[in-house]
Design an enzyme around this catalytic site. Structure first.
Site, mmCIF file in Angstrom:
data_model
loop_
_atom_site.group_PDB
_atom_site.id
_atom_site.type_symbol
_atom_site.label_atom_id
_atom_site.label_comp_id
_atom_site.label_asym_id
_atom_site.label_seq_id
_atom_site.Cartn_x
_atom_site.Cartn_y
_atom_site.Cartn_z
ATOM 1 N N ASN A 12 0.867 -1.180 0.000
ATOM 2 C CA ASN A 12 0.000 0.000 0.000
ATOM 3 C C ASN A 12 0.903 1.229 0.000
ATOM 4 O O ASN A 12 1.494 1.558 1.019
ATOM 5 C CB ASN A 12 -0.902 -0.032 1.246
ATOM 6 C CG ASN A 12 -1.722 1.242 1.407
ATOM 7 O OD1 ASN A 12 -1.824 2.046 0.474
ATOM 8 N ND2 ASN A 12 -2.307 1.430 2.583
ATOM 9 N N LYS A 14 0.006 4.249 -0.279
ATOM 10 C CA LYS A 14 -0.643 5.447 0.280
ATOM 11 C C LYS A 14 -0.434 6.626 -0.692
ATOM 12 O O LYS A 14 -0.384 6.405 -1.896
ATOM 13 C CB LYS A 14 -0.121 5.724 1.687
ATOM 14 C CG LYS A 14 -0.185 4.458 2.566
ATOM 15 C CD LYS A 14 0.030 4.690 4.016
ATOM 16 C CE LYS A 14 -0.102 3.365 4.760
ATOM 17 N NZ LYS A 14 -0.099 3.522 6.202
ATOM 18 N N HIS A 95 -9.699 1.478 5.012
ATOM 19 C CA HIS A 95 -8.412 1.710 5.673
ATOM 20 C C HIS A 95 -8.601 2.748 6.787
ATOM 21 O O HIS A 95 -9.385 3.685 6.640
ATOM 22 C CB HIS A 95 -7.378 2.206 4.649
ATOM 23 C CG HIS A 95 -5.996 2.186 5.203
ATOM 24 N ND1 HIS A 95 -5.535 3.171 6.046
ATOM 25 C CD2 HIS A 95 -4.989 1.295 5.072
ATOM 26 C CE1 HIS A 95 -4.286 2.876 6.401
ATOM 27 N NE2 HIS A 95 -3.940 1.743 5.830
ATOM 28 N N GLU A 97 -6.933 5.163 7.658
ATOM 29 C CA GLU A 97 -6.665 6.553 7.258
ATOM 30 C C GLU A 97 -7.857 7.140 6.510
ATOM 31 O O GLU A 97 -8.070 8.359 6.521
ATOM 32 C CB GLU A 97 -5.359 6.608 6.437
ATOM 33 C CG GLU A 97 -4.149 6.377 7.354
ATOM 34 C CD GLU A 97 -2.931 5.794 6.669
ATOM 35 O OE1 GLU A 97 -2.858 5.787 5.430
ATOM 36 O OE2 GLU A 97 -2.031 5.326 7.401
ATOM 37 N N GLU A 158 -6.016 -4.704 10.661
ATOM 38 C CA GLU A 158 -4.997 -3.679 10.861
ATOM 39 C C GLU A 158 -5.295 -2.881 12.125
ATOM 40 O O GLU A 158 -6.103 -1.936 12.088
ATOM 41 C CB GLU A 158 -4.976 -2.718 9.666
ATOM 42 C CG GLU A 158 -4.522 -3.346 8.376
ATOM 43 C CD GLU A 158 -3.837 -2.306 7.477
ATOM 44 O OE1 GLU A 158 -2.725 -2.562 7.057
ATOM 45 O OE2 GLU A 158 -4.422 -1.243 7.251
ATOM 46 N N GLY A 164 2.138 2.255 10.879
ATOM 47 C CA GLY A 164 3.180 3.277 10.759
ATOM 48 C C GLY A 164 3.876 3.626 12.060
ATOM 49 O O GLY A 164 4.534 4.658 12.154
ATOM 50 N N SER A 197 2.872 -2.083 10.439
ATOM 51 C CA SER A 197 4.313 -2.168 10.719
ATOM 52 C C SER A 197 4.912 -3.525 10.347
ATOM 53 O O SER A 197 5.757 -4.055 11.068
ATOM 54 C CB SER A 197 4.596 -1.826 12.187
ATOM 55 O OG SER A 197 4.238 -0.484 12.459
HETATM 56 P P1 PGA Z 1 2.510 0.318 7.670
HETATM 57 O O1 PGA Z 1 1.076 0.597 7.028
HETATM 58 O O2 PGA Z 1 3.006 -0.997 7.123
HETATM 59 O O3 PGA Z 1 3.358 1.482 7.214
HETATM 60 O O4 PGA Z 1 2.334 0.273 9.146
HETATM 61 C C1 PGA Z 1 0.169 -0.456 6.833
HETATM 62 C C2 PGA Z 1 -1.091 0.088 6.234
HETATM 63 O O5 PGA Z 1 -1.471 1.219 6.548
HETATM 64 O O6 PGA Z 1 -1.744 -0.598 5.433
#
Ligand code: PGA
Length: 237
Positions: A12, A14, A95, A97, A158, A164, A197
């Protein structure tokens, strides 16, 4: 049976990636092609879908969100049919976000339904906001978001606090929650990934514990690092 098929590892990106990054897409595709034991996909910004799909025809290219409506007066919106038309084969919905930006469970369910209608695989994300919330609350969240129509839906667990942050839950916690989520989706064919992560260092333990795959944010931006995640996921099956 979950656990016996190839792990699905989805990057992903983003809101990262310009035309100059298509070489990275091509490099990721090469890593994926060299590792047939893992199924790889890469969700890029909408602006890159068409070019990424052309540049890496062997790699499943996906989107990161879609509008719930098929078309209409929604300035700035991108429908699931438009994503499919650009070459996307899957789309992330729900997601955290996007949820932080206002998507609620009803909106996510509508988006998932629209994506299925457009023939896209749905990567439906759920996860607790606070560390320590029970598996049952994540399962309830999934029940609220799951469209009651037949389609290709892959769930991603998640935990918001793990995205992150460099922190991730204990593998046994991931196993427990993904098992609860698989029961909500029902059927032996249901697939539940883990995201938050993920790195080359923790990927092997997750896949080795029977998790169906991984959703990878930061560690998917660099081809060598994402290739190492793919290799770790492959080596443990
Ligand atoms: P990350 O993000 O691996 O940077 O923690 C995962 C995600 O948001 O899908």
């Amino acid at each position: 049976m979950s656990g016996s098929r190839r792990p699905l590892v989805v990057g992903n990106w983003k809101m990262n990636g310009l035309g100059g990054d298509l070489a990275t897409v091509a490099a990721i595709a090469r890593h994926a092609a060299a590792l047939p034991g893992v199924e790889a996909a890469l969700c890029v910004p909408a602006t890159l879908i068409e070019r990424a799909a052309r540049r890496a025809p062997g790699l499943a290219i996906g989107a990161q969100d879609c509008h719930a409506a098929p078309a209409g007066a929604f300035t700035g919106g991108v429908s699931a049919a438009m994503l499919a038309d650009a070459g996307a084969r899957l789309v992330i919905v729900g997601h955290s976000e996007r949820r932080a930006d206002g998507d609620d469970d009803d909106a996510i369910r509508a988006k998932a339904k629209a994506a299925i209608g457009a023939g896209l695989r749905v990567l439906l994300c759920v996860g607790e906001r606070d560390e320590g919330d029970g598996a049952a609350s994540v399962a309830a969240q999934l029940t609220r978001c799951l469209p009651q129509i037949t389609g290709d839906v892959v769930v991603a667990y998640e935990p918001c606090w793990a995205i992150g942050t460099g922190r991730s839950p204990a593998v046994r916690r991931v196993v427990a929650v993904t098992r609860a989520l698989r029961e909500v989706v029902g059927g032996e064919g249901a697939r539940v990934l883990y995201g938050g992560s993920v790195t080359p260092a923790n990927a092997a333990a997750l896949i080795g514990a029977g998790i169906d795959g991984l959703l990878v944010g930061g560690a998917s931006l660099d081809a060598a690092t994402f290739g190492a995640v793919l290799a770790a996921a492959t080596a443990t099956r």
